[in-house]
Structures are given as structure tokens and as C-alpha cells.
Motif scaffolding. Structure first.
Motif, PDB file in Angstrom:
ATOM      1  N   ILE A  25       0.833  -1.205   0.000  1.00 29.38           N
ATOM      2  CA  ILE A  25       0.000   0.000   0.000  1.00 29.38           C
ATOM      3  C   ILE A  25       0.868   1.255   0.000  1.00 29.38           C
ATOM      4  CG2 ILE A  25      -0.255   0.043   2.529  1.00 29.38           C
ATOM      5  CD1 ILE A  25      -3.076   1.157   2.067  1.00 29.38           C
ATOM      6  N   GLN A  26       2.008   1.221   0.682  1.00 27.88           N
ATOM      7  CA  GLN A  26       2.912   2.376   0.660  1.00 27.88           C
ATOM      8  C   GLN A  26       3.469   2.606  -0.739  1.00 27.88           C
ATOM      9  OE1 GLN A  26       5.530   0.991   3.794  1.00 27.88           O
ATOM     10  NE2 GLN A  26       4.795   2.556   5.216  1.00 27.88           N
ATOM     11  N   GLN A  31       3.528   5.923  -5.590  1.00 29.22           N
ATOM     12  CA  GLN A  31       3.329   6.002  -7.036  1.00 29.22           C
ATOM     13  C   GLN A  31       2.225   6.998  -7.383  1.00 29.22           C
ATOM     14  OE1 GLN A  31       2.877   2.202  -8.992  1.00 29.22           O
ATOM     15  NE2 GLN A  31       1.840   3.085 -10.751  1.00 29.22           N
ATOM     16  N   GLY A  32       1.116   6.929  -6.649  1.00 27.37           N
ATOM     17  CA  GLY A  32       0.000   7.828  -6.923  1.00 27.37           C
ATOM     18  C   GLY A  32       0.333   9.283  -6.655  1.00 27.37           C
ATOM     19  N   ALA A  40      -8.406  10.118  -3.229  1.00 28.34           N
ATOM     20  CA  ALA A  40      -9.569   9.380  -3.737  1.00 28.34           C
ATOM     21  C   ALA A  40      -9.212   8.616  -5.009  1.00 28.34           C
ATOM     22  CB  ALA A  40     -10.728  10.338  -3.997  1.00 28.34           C
ATOM     23  N   GLU A  41      -8.436   9.246  -5.885  1.00 29.46           N
ATOM     24  CA  GLU A  41      -8.036   8.589  -7.134  1.00 29.46           C
ATOM     25  C   GLU A  41      -7.112   7.404  -6.859  1.00 29.46           C
ATOM     26  OE1 GLU A  41      -8.203  12.375 -10.252  1.00 29.46           O
ATOM     27  OE2 GLU A  41      -6.380  11.977  -9.098  1.00 29.46           O
ATOM     28  N   ILE A  42      -6.218   7.563  -5.888  1.00 29.98           N
ATOM     29  CA  ILE A  42      -5.328   6.457  -5.529  1.00 29.98           C
ATOM     30  C   ILE A  42      -6.144   5.290  -4.978  1.00 29.98           C
ATOM     31  CG2 ILE A  42      -3.454   5.729  -3.995  1.00 29.98           C
ATOM     32  CD1 ILE A  42      -2.438   8.639  -4.083  1.00 29.98           C
ATOM     33  N   ALA A  43      -7.081   5.605  -4.089  1.00 28.51           N
ATOM     34  CA  ALA A  43      -7.922   4.553  -3.506  1.00 28.51           C
ATOM     35  C   ALA A  43      -8.711   3.828  -4.585  1.00 28.51           C
ATOM     36  CB  ALA A  43      -8.871   5.163  -2.473  1.00 28.51           C
ATOM     37  N   GLU A  45      -8.028   3.633  -7.939  1.00 33.84           N
ATOM     38  CA  GLU A  45      -7.195   2.901  -8.895  1.00 33.84           C
ATOM     39  C   GLU A  45      -6.660   1.605  -8.319  1.00 33.84           C
ATOM     40  OE1 GLU A  45      -3.119   3.407 -11.570  1.00 33.84           O
ATOM     41  OE2 GLU A  45      -4.311   5.159 -11.031  1.00 33.84           O
ATOM     42  N   PHE A  46      -6.293   1.626  -7.037  1.00 31.57           N
ATOM     43  CA  PHE A  46      -5.669   0.446  -6.453  1.00 31.57           C
ATOM     44  C   PHE A  46      -6.631  -0.394  -5.623  1.00 31.57           C
ATOM     45  CE2 PHE A  46      -2.058   3.312  -7.223  1.00 31.57           C
ATOM     46  CZ  PHE A  46      -1.259   2.467  -7.983  1.00 31.57           C
ATOM     47  N   GLY A  47      -7.924  -0.047  -5.661  1.00 26.20           N
ATOM     48  CA  GLY A  47      -8.935  -0.904  -5.065  1.00 26.20           C
ATOM     49  C   GLY A  47      -9.051  -0.829  -3.555  1.00 26.20           C
ATOM     50  N   TYR A  48      -8.728   0.330  -2.960  1.00 21.54           N
ATOM     51  CA  TYR A  48      -8.884   0.479  -1.515  1.00 21.54           C
ATOM     52  C   TYR A  48     -10.238   1.117  -1.209  1.00 21.54           C
ATOM     53  CZ  TYR A  48      -3.883  -0.436  -1.547  1.00 21.54           C
ATOM     54  OH  TYR A  48      -2.658  -1.008  -1.748  1.00 21.54           O
ATOM     55  N   ASP A  49     -10.811   0.750  -0.075  1.00 21.11           N
ATOM     56  CA  ASP A  49     -12.172   1.177   0.248  1.00 21.11           C
ATOM     57  C   ASP A  49     -12.252   2.644   0.656  1.00 21.11           C
ATOM     58  OD1 ASP A  49     -13.129  -1.350  -0.267  1.00 21.11           O
ATOM     59  OD2 ASP A  49     -12.875  -2.030   1.799  1.00 21.11           O
TER      60      ASP A  49
END
Length: 454
Positions: A25-26, A31-32, A40-43, A45-49
Motif C-alpha cells: 500500500i505504501q 506512485q499515486g 480518492a483517485e489512488i484509492a 485505482e488500487f482498489g482500496y475502500d
């Protein structure tokens, strides 16, 4: 700076502060942020809630970096700070800093606060003499979309389960090589030795082993004992070897996964990678399966298989010069989410339809470009005569075709028919459907290609 360089630099700073490398996750957060994304975009794109969780991880990283660099680091100045740090490192060659080998093709010396420099000779970390990274034949990744789950799967298999043999399989152009390269880029620090070989260019196992031993191993090579020396290396150091285009080892015109006579030593090598105790990993990238890629008992044998399907994210059409974004998902579905198919068809849409996807879709036809046809020509030539017969027959129907119907239409024995169906499945050209009867259908784009053969 590339994302890989940023991750390596941040990883070394975090390692010095916490004693641990960046976790998944780090890495995604770094990267994001580097790419200018919001939490919000990072969450997303990488599938975090929760974007709040991403924010918390980010703030902890800023705190660590601020402590290590002796200055305030935050989201707004993160990129500028890292770029300035890299520039500073380039000018510190004559200064005494603590050098850390990051197991890549070059070395970075993370900046240490001034009052730490020269404080303790025992803190200096020596380079690992045998660390080595050869990504010369690996592609450079410019865009990577919507494979977060697959990346996490690879990470779990390789870092948590230490799976010795992993196969990444799927149709040509589906993104197998891109996925593996992205994983390697994000995890260079996990390995002492990184080797990437394309079997389109060099297929001799003896030559590949010789190159690895010559470059990595300081001992002299014993001509009659190369495999033993290689496995000594795989035991002593954490290595990852990637073999791309493994299908080049197999015989054209026969069922999938049948080794050419001169490459049967790979079969032995793959089996040894599974059965012999060591701490390293082998990733095979292929358009077709062989027996060594399959495992009937994953509890007993460290073998995994990752089969890729298409991408259903409209981001893969970004920067391709297309309009009518509301129609993009329909286009993606039509071409099975295959990035290469979509890139080819996007070029056609730009040229003939002025980039208007909706205009193209009004044709109500699955068009096969010359580039796509060229790819399938190569693939069709690899099929056995039995597979070719089955593919042509199945292509005649838009609905799944049963074994009984195929038996009536083709002069094939039951064994030949079943083996042919299995082989087409191993090439990811044929899917099995369940209903009142078990049926078989071709990949839609491949079916359309077959129909163009007349």
C-alpha cells in the motif's frame, strides 16, 4: 525520474527509519502521489475502500521522510523534494555518505542528515558483491492500468509464499509482460539478483545459464556442472528469473505445450525449480500452457498459475485520440479488453472515423485490422491440424457448439477431438460454457479472424 527510481529512493529512506521496506500500500501511495493523483483517485485505482486510509498512510510517509531529511515534506512539495534530493545525491559522489545497494543496475546513496555523516564507521553498509540486475530485454512501462489485484496476487505468491515457479498466461497482447515488468519494477529491493530473458531472442538454456553464472557468480564456471552451480546461486541468494515468450520453446503444428526436441532440457529445469529446495523464483510468461505450469496439489508443490483476461477500465483508451468517452466501455467489451487489439482499432478509428467511437460502433461489426490479422496468422500457424479443423468448425456458429455437434461435423476420433479442444483451451482461444449441454466457443476476435480466412 522514473516511478521505479522514486520508489527505490523512498524505500531506502523508509528502511533506514523503520528497518522495513515499503509495503504494497505504501508503494501504491508513493506512485499515486508522484503521478499527481488525489487520495480518492489512488484509492479507486488500487482498489482500496477508503481515501481516509490512503491519507493516513501518506501522512505517515511524510512524517518519516521529514524526519530523515530534516525538513517538512508534504503532499504539495513531495515531488519537488524528491527531485531535489536526487539532484543532491548526484553531486555528493565525493562526500562520505552511507551507501546502500538497492539491487538494481545502479546504486543510490540516500541522503543522511548532516550531523549523521561520519558519526560512526560501523554504520556504513557495504555493497553486496553479487547483487545484479539485468532488465536489458524487459520493456519500459509507460502506462499501467487496473491490474492491482493481479499485482497483489503476484506479491503474495512471491514474497509471502515464496512460490518457486509462477506462470503468467493469456492471449497475445493481453498484458502479461507489462504486468510482470511492473511487479519487478516495484519490488527490485526484494531480490539480490534480477534476470529477464526473452526466448524470442535466445532460446538455449545452456547459454542463458552461462550468462547468469558469468555475470553474477564470482567462481569459475564448471562446464559439466552448470545446473548445480546455478542452483547453488539460487540457494545462496534471493533471485528472480523471468523468461518471456516461453511458447517459443514449443513445437508448431502440434498440441499446446509440446517441447521442441532441442529445448527439452527446459522441461527438466522447470521441474528442478519446483522440486529442489532454494529461496529463488522463476516466472514464465507464455501464450500457451505446458504440463510443468500446472499443479494438482498446491500444498505439496510451490507452483502457481495466473491467467490474465482483458481490462474493463476506460483508462486504457486514454491518450489514444478517441472521442465519445461514453462509448468506450462498449468498444472495450467488443475487443475483449485486450490492450493491443484496442490500440490497433483506435488507430483505425482516428484515421477513418475522425476519432469518433460512436461512429465506428454504428458499423455494428467486429472489424479485424491487418495488424490483428498478422498476429493471428502467427498463432494459427502454431495450431495442430486437428485444432485448425475444430476452430474453423466452431467459428461457423455464434452460439456455443457441443462435442456431439462437432463429432457429427468432423471426422475425428473422440480422443483427437477432446485433445484438440483441450489444446485450444491451453492457448486461451476456446472457452467452455455450461448450460443444458457443455458447449465451446472461440474468443470473439479470433472467431472473426477465422471467418475472414474464407
Amino acid at each position: 525520474m522514473t516511478v521505479t527510481e522514486v520508489l527505490q529512493l523512498v524505500d531506502q529512506l523508509v528502511l533506514k527509519h523503520t528497518g522495513n521496506h515499503l509495503n504494497d500500500i505504501q508503494k501504491n501511495v508513493v506512485q499515486g502521489i508522484w503521478q499527481g493523483q488525489t487520495y480518492a483517485e489512488i484509492a479507486n485505482e488500487f482498489g482500496y475502500d477508503s481515501e481516509n486510509h490512503i491519507g493516513n498512510v501518506s501522512r505517515e510517509l511524510y512524517r518519516i521522510l521529514s524526519d530523515q531529511l530534516g525538513e517538512d515534506v508534504n503532499k504539495s512539495n513531495f515531488r519537488w523534494t524528491i527531485e531535489r534530493l536526487k539532484d543532491s545525491l548526484n553531486s555528493l559522489n565525493s562526500s562520505k555518505v552511507f551507501c546502500i545497494d538497492i539491487k538494481s543496475s545502479f546504486n543510490l546513496c540516500p541522503l543522511i542528515k548532516n550531523n549523521d555523516i561520519g558519526s560512526n564507521e560501523d554504520d556504513e553498509i557495504d555493497f553486496v558483491n553479487k547483487s545484479y540486475c539485468d532488465l536489458t530485454l524487459a520493456p519500459k512501462i509507460t502506462h499501467f492500468y487496473n491490474r492491482t489485484t493481479e499485482l497483489q496476487t503476484l506479491s503474495n505468491w512471491l514474497t509471502n509464499q515464496n512460490t518457486r515457479l509462477i506462470s503468467v498466461l493469456g492471449l497475445s497482447g493481453i498484458g502479461k509482460t507489462t504486468l510482470v515488468k511492473q511487479f519487478v519494477d516495484l519490488n527490485l529491493q526484494q531480490f539480490d539478483v534480477v534476470i529477464w530473458k526473452s526466448l524470442k531472442l535466445s532460446q538455449s538454456l545452456d547459454r542463458i545459464i552461462t550468462e547468469i553464472l558469468t555475470t553474477v557468480n564470482t567462481e569459475s564456471i564448471e562446464t559439466d556442472n552448470k545446473l548445480t552451480q546455478l542452483f547453488n546461486l539460487l540457494r545462496q541468494q534471493k533471485c528472480i528469473i523471468v523468461l518471456d515468450d516461453v511458447q517459443e520453446l514449443f513445437t508448431k503444428g502440434q498440441f499446446a505445450g509440446q517441447y521442441q526436441t532441442e529445448y527439452k532440457d527446459y522441461k527438466t529445469f522447470f521441474t528442478m525449480m519446483i522440486e529442489i529446495e532454494h529461496q529463488s523464483n522463476l516466472i514464465l510468461i507464455s501464450q500457451e500452457q505446458c504440463q510443468e505450469m500446472l499443479c494438482l496439489d498446491e500444498d505439496l508443490y510451490p507452483v502457481k498459475c495466473l491467467e490474465l483476461e482483458g481490462i474493463d477500465n476506460i483508462k486504457i483508451l486514454t491518450n489514444l485520440g478517441l472521442n465519445d468517452e461514453e462509448s468506450w466501455l462498449k468498444l472495450i467489451d467488443l475487443y475483449e479488453g485486450n490492450p493491443i487489439y484496442l490500440k490497433d482499432i483506435a488507430s483505425l478509428i482516428r484515421t477513418i472515423f475522425a476519432g469518433k467511437v460512436s461512429e465506428f460502433l454504428r458499423e455494428d461489426a467486429l472489424l479485424v485490422t491487418e495488424e490483428i490479422k498478422f498476429r493471428f496468422n502467427e498463432l494459427f500457424e502454431r495450431l495442430s491440424p486437428i485444432e485448425q479443423q475444430i476452430a474453423v468448425e466452431v467459428s461457423k456458429s455464434s452460439q456455443p457448439v457441443s462435442r456431439e455437434d462437432l463429432r457429427k461435423s468432423l471426422s475425428l476420433s473422440s480422443m483427437d477431438l477432446i485433445n484438440g479442444l483441450q489444446s485450444l483451451s491451453k492457448r486461451y482461444l476456446l472457452k467452455t460454457t455450461e448450460g443444458d449441454k457443455i458447449g465451446f466457443k472461440l474468443s470473439p476476435v479470433f472467431r472473426e479472424y477465422i471467418r475472414t480466412l474464407g
